[in-house]
Design an enzyme around this catalytic site. Sequence first.
Site, PDB file in Angstrom:
ATOM      1  N   ALA A  66       1.653  -0.134  10.726  1.00 61.05           N
ATOM      2  CA  ALA A  66       1.404  -1.532  10.380  1.00 61.05           C
ATOM      3  C   ALA A  66       0.570  -1.591   9.115  1.00 61.05           C
ATOM      4  CB  ALA A  66       0.668  -2.241  11.519  1.00 61.05           C
ATOM      5  N   MET A  67       0.423  -2.803   8.591  1.00 61.17           N
ATOM      6  CA  MET A  67      -0.264  -2.965   7.308  1.00 61.17           C
ATOM      7  C   MET A  67      -1.142  -4.207   7.334  1.00 61.17           C
ATOM      8  SD  MET A  67      -0.829  -1.749   4.372  1.00 61.17           S
ATOM      9  CE  MET A  67      -2.063  -2.569   3.384  1.00 61.17           C
ATOM     10  N   GLU A  68      -2.367  -4.034   6.853  1.00 63.17           N
ATOM     11  CA  GLU A  68      -3.423  -5.046   6.997  1.00 63.17           C
ATOM     12  C   GLU A  68      -3.457  -6.104   5.900  1.00 63.17           C
ATOM     13  OE1 GLU A  68      -3.939  -1.730   6.228  1.00 63.17           O
ATOM     14  OE2 GLU A  68      -5.573  -1.510   4.783  1.00 63.17           O
ATOM     15  N   ASN A  69      -2.350  -6.442   5.264  1.00 58.75           N
ATOM     16  CA  ASN A  69      -2.338  -7.446   4.200  1.00 58.75           C
ATOM     17  C   ASN A  69      -3.169  -8.664   4.588  1.00 58.75           C
ATOM     18  OD1 ASN A  69      -0.065  -5.871   3.067  1.00 58.75           O
ATOM     19  ND2 ASN A  69       0.995  -6.743   4.830  1.00 58.75           N
ATOM     20  N   HIS A 109      -9.457  -4.209   9.801  1.00 59.50           N
ATOM     21  CA  HIS A 109      -9.409  -3.968   8.349  1.00 59.50           C
ATOM     22  C   HIS A 109      -9.830  -5.213   7.565  1.00 59.50           C
ATOM     23  CE1 HIS A 109      -7.998  -0.010   7.370  1.00 59.50           C
ATOM     24  NE2 HIS A 109      -6.819  -0.100   7.955  1.00 59.50           N
ATOM     25  N   HIS A 159      -6.739  -2.339  15.020  1.00 63.03           N
ATOM     26  CA  HIS A 159      -6.963  -1.612  13.757  1.00 63.03           C
ATOM     27  C   HIS A 159      -6.707  -2.514  12.550  1.00 63.03           C
ATOM     28  CE1 HIS A 159      -6.925   2.065  11.224  1.00 63.03           C
ATOM     29  NE2 HIS A 159      -6.048   1.374  10.508  1.00 63.03           N
ATOM     30  N   GLU A 160      -5.557  -3.149  12.526  1.00 67.49           N
ATOM     31  CA  GLU A 160      -5.221  -3.976  11.360  1.00 67.49           C
ATOM     32  C   GLU A 160      -6.150  -5.178  11.278  1.00 67.49           C
ATOM     33  OE1 GLU A 160      -3.407  -2.352   9.474  1.00 67.49           O
ATOM     34  OE2 GLU A 160      -2.570  -1.009  10.993  1.00 67.49           O
ATOM     35  N   GLU A 195       0.851  -1.177   0.000  1.00 66.17           N
ATOM     36  CA  GLU A 195       0.000   0.000   0.000  1.00 66.17           C
ATOM     37  C   GLU A 195       0.893   1.235   0.000  1.00 66.17           C
ATOM     38  OE1 GLU A 195      -2.823   0.392   3.220  1.00 66.17           O
ATOM     39  OE2 GLU A 195      -3.879   1.994   2.199  1.00 66.17           O
TER      40      GLU A 195
HETATM   41  N1  TRP Z   1      -3.144   0.836   5.664  1.00 69.27           N
HETATM   42  C1  TRP Z   1      -2.238   0.969   6.776  1.00 69.27           C
HETATM   43  C2  TRP Z   1      -3.080   1.188   8.004  1.00 69.27           C
HETATM   44  O1  TRP Z   1      -3.686   2.171   8.196  1.00 69.27           O
HETATM   45  C3  TRP Z   1      -1.263   2.071   6.683  1.00 69.27           C
HETATM   46  C4  TRP Z   1      -0.382   2.210   5.499  1.00 69.27           C
HETATM   47  C5  TRP Z   1      -0.612   2.863   4.370  1.00 69.27           C
HETATM   48  C6  TRP Z   1       0.965   1.861   5.422  1.00 69.27           C
HETATM   49  N2  TRP Z   1       0.500   2.962   3.593  1.00 69.27           N
HETATM   50  C7  TRP Z   1       1.489   2.349   4.219  1.00 69.27           C
HETATM   51  C8  TRP Z   1       1.794   1.183   6.271  1.00 69.27           C
HETATM   52  C9  TRP Z   1       2.819   2.213   3.881  1.00 69.27           C
HETATM   53  C10 TRP Z   1       3.116   1.039   5.918  1.00 69.27           C
HETATM   54  C11 TRP Z   1       3.640   1.562   4.748  1.00 69.27           C
HETATM   55  O2  TRP Z   1      -3.244   0.344   8.794  1.00 69.27           O
HETATM   56 ZN    ZN Z   2      -5.657   1.495   8.528  1.00 67.98          ZN
END
Ligand code: TRP
Ligand code: ZN
Length: 876
Positions: free
Chosen positions: A267-270, A306, A302-303, A126
Amino acid sequence: MADSPKTTRRQDYTPPAFLVDTVELAFELDPKATLVRSRLALRRNPAAPQDAKLRLDGEALELLEAKLDGAALPAGRYSLGEDGSLTILDPPQSGTLETTVRIVPEKNTLLSGLYTSGGNFYTQCEAEGFRRITFFPDRPDVMSRYTVTITADRTLCPVMLSNGNSDGSGHAEGNRHWVRWVDPHPKPSYLFALVAGDLINVHDQFTTKSGRLVSLNIWVRRGDEDRCGHAMDSLKRSMKWDEDVFGLEYDLDIFNIAAVSDFNMGAMENKGLNVFNTKYVLAQPETATDGDYQGIETVIAHEYFHNWTGNRVTCRDWFQLSLKEGLTVFRDQEFSADQGSRAVKRIRDVRGLRAAQFPEDAGPMAHPVRPDSYIDIDNFYTPTVYQKGAEVVRLLHTRLGAEAFRRGMDLYISRNDNQAVTIEDFVGAMQEASGVDLSHHLHWYDQAGTPEVTAEDSYDPATRRYTLTLRQHTPPTPGQAEKGPLPIPVAMGLLGADGAELPTRLAGENSAQKGTRLLLLDQAEQRFTFEDVPAPPVPSLLRGFSAPVRLKGVPQARLRFLAVHDTDPFVRWDSGQQYAAAFMLEQVARVQRGEAPGFDPALAEAVANTLDGAGADPAFAAEALVLPGEGFLADQMQVADPVAIHQVRQAMRREIGTACAAKLRATYEALTDTGPYRIDGHSIGRRALRNACLAYLTAAGDTALAAAQYDAATNMTDQLAALSLLADTDSPAREKALAAFHAKWRGDDLVLDKWFSIQAMSSRPDTLAAVQALYAHPDFDLKNPNRARALIGAFAAGNPLHFHDAGGAGYRFLADAVIALDPINGQVAARLIGPLGLWRRQSEARGALMRKELERVLAAPNLSKGTFEKASKALA
Ligand code: TRP
Ligand code: ZN
C-alpha cells in the site's frame, strides 16, 4: 545493457537547485493518451549553489509544450536529456514553468506513474514515479502545495480523487466533467496521488479529539463493497490509537483509501488518498484467512501512521528511507500489540525478522539500515530498512522508556513539521528529550550485518557472586569488512533452580531490583557482576528480543529449563525454538552422513505440556507448537542442505504427531468451533491451535481429518489450513479439493492467488512440473503482481525443497520467469529474483547452477536497472 546504470551515493547529497512552492496540475484522462498540464512556481534555493542548473526529472513523457513566464520556450532555452529529464538553460531566479505532456496509462505495465487497472486510473509515485507523470524535481526534499484538476468522461470516471480537500466540480465539453482538489499541506512529489474511475465507496466518519469531523471512504470496484468492514474498523482504531498513544491527530477533513488489484507492493501513504493493494483491504470470513485479517489491520495502521511519520515529517533523501519506514513499522507493531496479545505479536514479528532480514543481512544484498549507495532505490524497500529499522527504533524505546520516547517523538515532530529531514534529526530529538547520549546508537544505522552475542558465566559460592560476561561480534558484509561494537540493550533476569525469578543487584548498586532489568552491552566484551546470589542461577537473556541480534551458544539444558520456567513469554517461546533447532540441525548432520534422523522424546514432552496448558493462551500455544521453519534452519547453517532439512523437519513432525496423537486429537476436537466466526485474538488463537494440531495429525498419516475439515470449513482460515496440508499428500482428496477450490473461487483474484501459492509450496515430488503447468494456466497472469508473486514468489521463496532441485530446474524456472517479467514490470522482477542471490549459502554444485542462471538474466537485453542491480550484486 549498453551503459551500466549509475550508482547514487549518500555522500553526494546536495540540496535542490530550485524549490517549487506551488504546483497546479490539470489532467485530461484518457487510457490511450492522457494530457498533463503543469504549472510550477519555481525559485532558486538560497541554500544551494547559485549557478546550479534547473533540471527537472522526466521519464517516458512526450513533451508537447513548454512555457516560461507565459512565453513559449525557444529551442535554445531547454534541452531534453537521454535520461528523459528536461533542463532549462539560463533560468531566472524565480518564475513559472508550464509544461504539457502526453502519457499512455494503459501501456504502463510497470505500475509506476499513472496506469490503468480494470479500466480505472491509479497512480503510484514513490519512490520516483512522479517523473513518469510530469516534469518535476522528483526528490523528497522539494515540498510544494498542490492544486489538481481532473477532467474525464463521466461514464468512464464518475469518481475522480486526488490529495487533500475537494474544491469544486463541474461540467465539461461532451460527456465530460471536472473536479478540483486542493491539498493545504506542502508535500514531496512522491505523495501525490490520483484515482479515477467507476468506483463505489464505503463511508464512515471519525471525530478527532479536538473535534474535527473526518469523512472516511474506502473506494472499491462494484461488488467489493461488502468486504471493507475490517479495513474501515482498523482505520478507526488506528486513528484513535495514534491520538491516545502519540497525541497525533488527523489533519484533513477527508481520508480516502482506494483499493486496486494491480499494485507493486502492499500500500501507499499518499496524503489523504492512500492507495492499497486489494489484498490489504478486502476481507470476508469465507475469502480471507486470519493472517489476511491481521495483514489488513497492520497495513491500514501503517499507512495511516505515515501521515505524521513520513508525510508531515518526511525524508530529505531516499537514503533516509528508514526514518519513515522503520519508525512507522515500529508504530504499527505497537498498535497491533495493543489490539491483542503483545507477546504473540512480538513472537510473530521476530519470526518474520529472522525469516527475511537475517538472511538478507548474511547475503549479497546486505546493507545498513541507512544504505550508502543504490542503483535502483526500489530495491531498498527491504526487510533491513523496514523490519530492522523498526527494531533500531525499538532499541530507543527499550533504552529510554515509553515516557522519554514519547517526549522525543513530540520534539521530533514539532521541530521538523513540514520539513524533509534525516535520521540524525530523529536520533537527535530522542537524545535531547531524554538527556541520554545516543551518538553510539547511530552506528546501528550505518553498520550492516547481524551482531552475534554470546554469554559466559561463573558463580563463586564463597562470595555469592555471579559473573556474566557478554561478548558481541558482527560478521563482515559486502563492502564492510571491519565491524565495531554496537550498543545492545540486553533485557535479562536470573532464575533460581526452582524456576523462580531472583532479585538482582549489580556490584555498586545499593539495592536489588525485581524482575527484568537492562544491561547495556556497548563494547566487544563486558563483564557484569551480580552480588548476593544464593546459588548458581540460570540467566534469561534478551527478554522480549530486546535487540536484533543472534544470541548463540546457550546450552541445551538451559534452553529446556527456560522454555518451561522463564517469566518472559518471548524467551519461553524462543528457548523452545532454539532447543528444537539445535536438535534438528544435529539430525541434518546425521542425514548428511547417511544415517537416519533420531528423535528426542523431550520434543514430544514439550508438545504434550504445551497442549496441557494451551487453554489459557491458545495463540501462544500455537506459536510454541510450530517447529522452526526450513528457512530458519537453513539460515543457521554455513552451507544449507534444503533436502536434508526438509527430511528432518518432516520426520520430527511425524514423530511428534505419532507420540502425541491422543492429546492432539483431544485438543483438536475440543476446539471444533460451532459459534460464528470472530476475529478477536482469542478466536484467532483457537483456530491457530486447532490447525497446528491438525498439521501434526496429518504428518502422522491421518489425511482423513484434513479432508473432513476441508469439506466442513465455513471460513477460509480452516479451509486453507486443510487444503495446504492435503496439497502435500497423495490422497485422492487432494485433487478433489483443489478442483473444487478452483471451481468455487475462479472469479475471485485474491482467493485464486491462494490456490496458486498452495500448489507452488507443495512438498510433493512433482511440484516443479506442476508449477510449470500453472505458469501456462489460463488463470495465470504475469502482468498482475499478486498473481506473479503467488506462483513464482511462493515457489522460489517458500519452497526451498523444490526450488533447490539438484539439477537446477527450479533456478531455471525462476530465471525464465524473471527474464519474461522484467520488460513488463522491472520492479516486481527485481524482487522475485532475490532467492537466486543467496547462492553462497548453498553447496558448490547448487551455487554454480544458481550463478549460471544469474548470468543468463544479466545477459538479457534491456534489463531494468533494478534487476541489473540485484543480479550483478549477487555475482560480485
Ligand atoms: N511507502 C510504502 C509503504 O511502506 C511502500 C512503497 C514504496 C510502495 N514504494 C512503493 C508501494 C511502490 C507501492 C509501490 O507503506
Ligand atoms: Zn511504509
